[in-house]
Design a protein around this motif. Sequence first.
Motif, PDB file in Angstrom:
ATOM      1  N   ASN A  42     -12.725  59.343   5.314  1.00 46.82           N
ATOM      2  CA  ASN A  42     -13.923  59.300   4.546  1.00 46.82           C
ATOM      3  C   ASN A  42     -14.890  60.219   5.274  1.00 46.82           C
ATOM      4  O   ASN A  42     -15.917  59.720   5.908  1.00 46.82           O
ATOM      5  CB  ASN A  42     -14.364  57.848   4.141  1.00 46.82           C
ATOM      6  N   TRP A  43     -14.909  61.433   5.211  1.00 44.18           N
ATOM      7  CA  TRP A  43     -15.700  62.218   6.185  1.00 44.18           C
ATOM      8  C   TRP A  43     -16.991  62.296   5.713  1.00 44.18           C
ATOM      9  O   TRP A  43     -18.173  62.557   6.235  1.00 44.18           O
ATOM     10  CB  TRP A  43     -15.075  63.646   6.019  1.00 44.18           C
ATOM     11  N   GLU A  44     -17.302  62.125   4.400  1.00 44.67           N
ATOM     12  CA  GLU A  44     -18.660  62.263   3.734  1.00 44.67           C
ATOM     13  C   GLU A  44     -19.569  61.004   4.454  1.00 44.67           C
ATOM     14  O   GLU A  44     -20.469  61.098   4.611  1.00 44.67           O
ATOM     15  CB  GLU A  44     -18.671  62.255   2.267  1.00 44.67           C
ATOM     16  N   GLU A  47     -19.804  61.533   8.565  1.00 46.20           N
ATOM     17  CA  GLU A  47     -20.467  62.576   9.205  1.00 46.20           C
ATOM     18  C   GLU A  47     -21.930  62.050   9.785  1.00 46.20           C
ATOM     19  O   GLU A  47     -22.314  62.719  10.629  1.00 46.20           O
ATOM     20  CB  GLU A  47     -20.733  63.700   7.889  1.00 46.20           C
ATOM     21  N   LYS A  75     -13.510  70.432   6.352  1.00 48.48           N
ATOM     22  CA  LYS A  75     -14.466  71.066   5.631  1.00 48.48           C
ATOM     23  C   LYS A  75     -14.117  72.636   5.834  1.00 48.48           C
ATOM     24  O   LYS A  75     -14.504  73.236   5.018  1.00 48.48           O
ATOM     25  CB  LYS A  75     -15.891  70.844   6.353  1.00 48.48           C
TER      26      LYS A  75
END
Length: 456
Positions: A42-44, A47, A75
Amino acid sequence: MNTKVLFTIAAGLVLSTSSLSAQATDCATTASIAYEHAKVRNWEAAEGPLWKVRKECPTHSVATFQFGKKLLEAKYKKATGAAKTALGNDMIALWKERLQYFPAKTKVGDMHSDIGQIMYDNKIGTKESQFAEFNKAWTEDKKNFSSPKKVYTFFYLLVELQSAGKKELQDVFNLYDGVIEKIEDEESKKAKTISELTEKEESGAALTSKEKKRLKTYGKILNNYSKVKAGVNQKLGELADCKNLIPLYTGQFESKKTDVAWLKGAAGRMSAKECTDDPLFFKLVEALHKAEPSAKSAYYLGLLALKDKKTSKAMEYFNQSAQLETKASDKAKVYFKMGEVMKKQGSKSKARSFYKKALANKPSMGICYLRIANMIGSSANACGADKFRKQAVYWLAERYARKAGRIDPSLKKTANGLAANYKAKAPTKTDIFNNPEITSVKIGCWIGETVKVPKL
């Protein structure tokens, strides 16, 4: 010192300690949040807290940089144009920070080759600066410089710099030797595992899910290295043809004729490119044998004996070379050559013995399995008591052919075509049905192996 001053100092220390403790707690909490999101990609969500930890407490854990790399790569795959270049620069910066804070947990070969590839892919810096990153990885940590793509880019850049007059031709040859050695070492490791797992599978034992995954992964890696080797050889192209090698080495010979390393490289390259008819090759071999009688000089003397049609003498030299050789891949090449000589002489059993010795030293040498398959296939009519048993020989030939394609992807098309041809010549399902008592066939003559009859 009065009591008031002491109290003030003590209070300051308590506040400072409390502040550091609070900061450490905050870092741990933020990192925990970031890592949990990163673990499920869940990179969002990851970050913000991840970059906060990176900025405010970079020494908290190497995981910050490991997850950060995966985030940027995710990304990067979706980005284009200027955004992709910007992310490339971010990835380079992240690598350098990791080295700064966690040098003991950062592989130099992996880092610099990755930076070099990012620079090359995004046209960051000059070819010289891109090459410098790869070269640093190669010279300082070759063990962890193993990506097929990066190995090819490294060699490609050197050839480009040589073409531009910024590197010497000899530099290209030196790196070529190193790259091919690296590729063949990696191939042998993977092919050995594939061969072992294939043997287990063929014996009827079930592979574990982990072994199946490894078999598939290693197959892909071998395929990639096969492509890289072909690309490297193509890129070297005419640079290593006899028309360039002969004048280059002729000009260097007088000053290098006592340099054993140079003589080995020059003779080896001329041998590989079949420039052995030129008088220079004899001069190189003579000088090499005089300077340091070795496996290499014995091998080249064997080649010269073959050229003079002195087969027995050639085999003596080759045998001497194999005994003296300490490098497994080079020993394999000698045994393969001996197998080729015996095959040409019609001594199939001896040829097979040498091919298997070659495989023992270099498990990725699929051409040996192809040679054995060909000899077995050509012996079908002579190695069976009846039609069924004669045709059963083709099952064994098929098995060897398929092995060749599995351990050497560059041979896969040829090997599979040959295997299909042998399969078509083997007993049919009707033949098997009509001979239910035959569950295996012991093949006689020089072959001396047993093949199982496939189940209907």
